[in-house]
Design a protein around this motif. Structure first.
Motif, PDB file in Angstrom:
ATOM      1  N   ALA A   1      16.825  -7.508   7.907  1.00 25.32           N
ATOM      2  CA  ALA A   1      17.368  -6.422   7.050  1.00 25.32           C
ATOM      3  C   ALA A   1      16.378  -6.033   6.415  1.00 25.32           C
ATOM      4  N   LEU A   2      15.627  -7.054   5.617  1.00 22.61           N
ATOM      5  CA  LEU A   2      14.644  -6.585   4.538  1.00 22.61           C
ATOM      6  C   LEU A   2      13.482  -5.906   5.269  1.00 22.61           C
ATOM      7  N   GLY A   3      12.968  -6.437   6.362  1.00 23.81           N
ATOM      8  CA  GLY A   3      11.937  -5.954   7.014  1.00 23.81           C
ATOM      9  C   GLY A   3      12.237  -4.322   7.415  1.00 23.81           C
ATOM     10  N   ASP A   4      13.391  -4.094   7.801  1.00 23.17           N
ATOM     11  CA  ASP A   4      13.818  -2.641   8.239  1.00 23.17           C
ATOM     12  C   ASP A   4      13.647  -1.776   6.963  1.00 23.17           C
ATOM     13  N   VAL A   5      14.075  -2.242   5.928  1.00 17.74           N
ATOM     14  CA  VAL A   5      14.088  -1.421   4.695  1.00 17.74           C
ATOM     15  C   VAL A   5      12.685  -1.260   4.063  1.00 17.74           C
ATOM     16  N   ALA A   6      11.866  -2.121   4.162  1.00 16.17           N
ATOM     17  CA  ALA A   6      10.663  -2.180   3.670  1.00 16.17           C
ATOM     18  C   ALA A   6       9.710  -1.355   4.565  1.00 16.17           C
TER      19      ALA A   6
ATOM     20  N   PHE B   1       0.893  -1.210   0.007  1.00 16.30           N
ATOM     21  CA  PHE B   1      -0.001   0.057   0.107  1.00 16.30           C
ATOM     22  C   PHE B   1       0.922   1.290  -0.075  1.00 16.30           C
ATOM     23  N   PHE B   2       2.104   1.254   0.523  1.00 15.62           N
ATOM     24  CA  PHE B   2       2.826   2.648   0.740  1.00 15.62           C
ATOM     25  C   PHE B   2       3.889   2.719  -0.196  1.00 15.62           C
ATOM     26  N   ILE B   3       4.627   1.618  -0.338  1.00 12.47           N
ATOM     27  CA  ILE B   3       5.904   1.763  -0.997  1.00 12.47           C
ATOM     28  C   ILE B   3       5.643   2.009  -2.578  1.00 12.47           C
ATOM     29  N   PRO B   4       4.459   1.443  -3.203  1.00 16.67           N
ATOM     30  CA  PRO B   4       4.378   2.034  -4.699  1.00 16.67           C
ATOM     31  C   PRO B   4       3.868   3.418  -4.787  1.00 16.67           C
ATOM     32  N   HIS B   5       3.783   4.292  -3.719  1.00 18.40           N
ATOM     33  CA  HIS B   5       3.280   5.465  -3.709  1.00 18.40           C
ATOM     34  C   HIS B   5       4.557   6.499  -3.102  1.00 18.40           C
ATOM     35  N   LEU B   6       5.510   5.806  -3.088  1.00 18.90           N
ATOM     36  CA  LEU B   6       6.879   6.507  -2.649  1.00 18.90           C
ATOM     37  C   LEU B   6       7.298   7.254  -3.690  1.00 18.90           C
ATOM     38  N   GLN B   7       7.410   8.851  -3.213  1.00 18.54           N
ATOM     39  CA  GLN B   7       7.867   9.671  -4.247  1.00 18.54           C
ATOM     40  C   GLN B   7       9.478   9.541  -4.639  1.00 18.54           C
TER      41      GLN B   7
ATOM     42  N   VAL C   1       7.105   3.826   5.827  1.00 15.73           N
ATOM     43  CA  VAL C   1       6.884   5.148   6.530  1.00 15.73           C
ATOM     44  C   VAL C   1       7.176   6.605   5.820  1.00 15.73           C
ATOM     45  N   MET C   2       8.304   6.245   5.097  1.00 15.35           N
ATOM     46  CA  MET C   2       8.842   7.504   4.281  1.00 15.35           C
ATOM     47  C   MET C   2       7.643   8.014   3.053  1.00 15.35           C
ATOM     48  N   ALA C   3       7.095   6.927   2.567  1.00 16.54           N
ATOM     49  CA  ALA C   3       6.050   7.253   1.734  1.00 16.54           C
ATOM     50  C   ALA C   3       4.688   7.919   2.261  1.00 16.54           C
ATOM     51  N   ALA C   4       4.540   7.395   3.702  1.00 18.32           N
ATOM     52  CA  ALA C   4       3.264   8.005   4.458  1.00 18.32           C
ATOM     53  C   ALA C   4       3.496   9.383   4.794  1.00 18.32           C
ATOM     54  N   VAL C   5       4.785   9.595   5.271  1.00 22.03           N
ATOM     55  CA  VAL C   5       4.932  11.034   5.811  1.00 22.03           C
ATOM     56  C   VAL C   5       5.567  12.037   4.541  1.00 22.03           C
TER      57      VAL C   5
END
Length: 355
Positions: A230-235, A14-20, A240-244
Motif C-alpha cells: 500500500a505504501l509503495g502504491d501511494v509513493a 526525487f519526485f515527491i518533493p516537487h509535487l505541486q 508519477v503525479m509529480a513527473a506529469v
C-alpha cells in the motif's frame, strides 16, 4: 523485486518533493474560462500582474471546445481580513457573554466590577481587531462598535472580494474573449486546515490498515508485505503525479486513499491464497492469484480510463485528474504487488517451510 524498491526510492527522493499542491491545499483564486480559441498566455499574465505576483495560465483543448484555467495567489488583504473575521466573532461572543454575566450578577446583588472590567477589555480588543481587519480591505474610516463589529467586517470583506473579482474579469476581457467563467477560491487559513487534516487522514489510514492486517494474519512478515504494498502504491503514484504535473488536491488525495484500499485488497488476496490454501504448489497458488489480481487491475484501469477520456473531452479537470491518478495507480499496483509482494511472500513461505 528490486524494481519496485528502486521506483519507491526514486519517487520519495526525487519526485515527491516537487509535487505541486492544488488550490485546495495552498490557497488561491482559480478562474476557469470557456473560450472559442486559444488565448495569449503572456498577455493574460501581464494583464493580471497587478492582482498577483504569480499568475499561472493553463490551457486545454478538446473536441468540446477550448478552456483556460488562470490561478492567482490569494489577496493579502483578504487573507488578513478573513483571519480577523473569525477572531473578532469569537471576541464579540465572549464580550457579550461577559456583559450578560455582569448584568445577572447585578440583579443578584453581587459585585460585578470584575465582570464589567472583563467585558470592557474584550469589547476594546474587539474594536481593535475589527479596525485592523477593516484596514486590510478598505482605506475608508469606519466607526466601529463592539456590537456588530463582525457584521461590518464581513460586509467590507465581501465588498473587497467582489471588487477584486470584477477587476480580474475586466482585465481578462481585455486580453481574451470567453463564453463563460467561474471562480473558485480557497483562503490561506482554510487551505492550511485542509492540508493538516489530509496528512492526519493518510497517517491514520496506514496505521489502522496495519493493525487490521496484523490481526488477520497474526504474523509480522505477511503483514509487513501487505502494508509495504500500500505504501509503495501511494509513493510511486505520487511520484508519477509529480513527473506529469498532476497537482495534489482533495480529489487526488481521495483517489490515493482509494488506492490504499485497492492495494490492500490485491495484497491480502495474494497472501491469503498463498498462505492459507494448500492445493497445488506455492507458485501455482501465486499464479492463480496473479490471474485474479490482473483482472481486478484491468477492470479498474478500464473504468477509470473511461472516466479520464470522458472528463478530458468534456473539460472537467477534477474528474480527469481522478481518472488519471486511478489509472496510474492501477499500473503501479500491478508492479508493486506482483513485482515485490509476490516474491517476498513466496520467499518467506519457503523459508518457513524449510525451517
Amino acid at each position: 523485486m528490486i524494481i519496485p524498491v528502486i521506483l519507491i526510492a526514486a519517487s520519495i527522493l526525487f519526485f515527491i518533493p516537487h509535487l505541486q499542491k492544488g488550490i485546495d491545499l495552498k490557497g488561491g483564486l482559480l478562474v476557469t474560462l470557456q473560450t472559442d480559441a486559444p488565448v495569449d498566455a503572456a498577455a493574460v499574465k501581464a494583464a493580471l500582474a497587478q492582482y498577483s505576483r504569480n499568475v499561472e495560465v493553463r490551457q486545454f483543448q478538446s473536441p468540446a471546445g477550448n478552456g483556460v484555467e488562470v490561478e492567482l495567489e490569494n489577496d493579502a488583504g483578504l487573507d488578513a481580513a478573513e483571519e480577523k473575521i473569525g477572531l473578532v466573532a469569537g471576541l464579540e461572543r465572549e464580550a457579550q457573554q461577559a456583559r450578560l454575566e455582569a448584568q445577572y450578577a447585578k440583579e443578584r446583588g453581587d459585585d460585578a466590577t470584575a465582570l464589567e472590567g472583563k467585558a470592557d477589555s474584550l469589547e476594546k480588543r474587539t474594536v481593535e481587531e475589527a479596525n485592523a481587519g477593516l484596514a486590510a480591505v478598505s482605506s475608508a474610516k469606519r466607526a466601529v462598535k463592539a456590537d456588530g463589529a463582525t457584521q461590518l467586517l464581513q460586509q467590507e470583506f465581501e465588498s473587497r472580494k467582489a471588487g477584486l473579482r470584477a477587476g480580474i474579469l475586466a482585465a481578462l476581457k481585455k486580453t481574451t474573449k470567453f463564453n463563460s467563467h467561474s471562480f473558485r477560491e480557497v483562503g490561506s487559513s482554510l487551505s492550511r486546515i485542509f492540508l493538516a487534516k489530509t496528512q492526519e487522514i493518510v497517517l491514520y489510514s496506514f496505521i489502522l490498515s496495519a493493525i487490521v492486517v496484523l490481526l488477520v494474519f497474526r504474523s509480522l512478515a505477511p503483514s509487513v508485505a501487505v502494508v509495504f504494498g500500500a505504501l509503495g502504491d501511494v509513493a510511486i503514484t505520487a511520484g508519477v503525479m509529480a513527473a506529469v504535473g498532476i497537482p495534489l488536491s482533495l480529489p487526488t488525495i481521495a483517489t490515493l486513499l482509494m488506492l490504499i484500499g485497492f492495494s490492500l485488497d490485491t495484497d491480502i488476496m495474494l497472501t491469503m491464497r498463498v498462505y492459507r490454501r494448500r492445493e497445488g504448489s506455492r507458485e501455482q497458488r501465486a499464479f492463480d492469484a496473479l490471474k485474479t489480481g490482473s483482472l481486478m487491475n484491468l477492470t479498474t484501469i478500464g473504468a477509470f480510463g473511461a472516466l479520464l477520456v470522458i472528463a478530458t473531452w468534456l473539460q472537467i479537470p477534477t474528474y480527469s485528474q481522478i481518472g488519471a491518478v486511478a489509472v496510474i495507480g492501477g499500473f503501479v499496483d500491478f508492479i508493486v504487488t506482483w513485482g515485490f509482494n509476490a516474491g517476498f511472500v513466496l520467499w518467506r513461505l519457503e523459508k518457513e517451510e524449510n525451517a
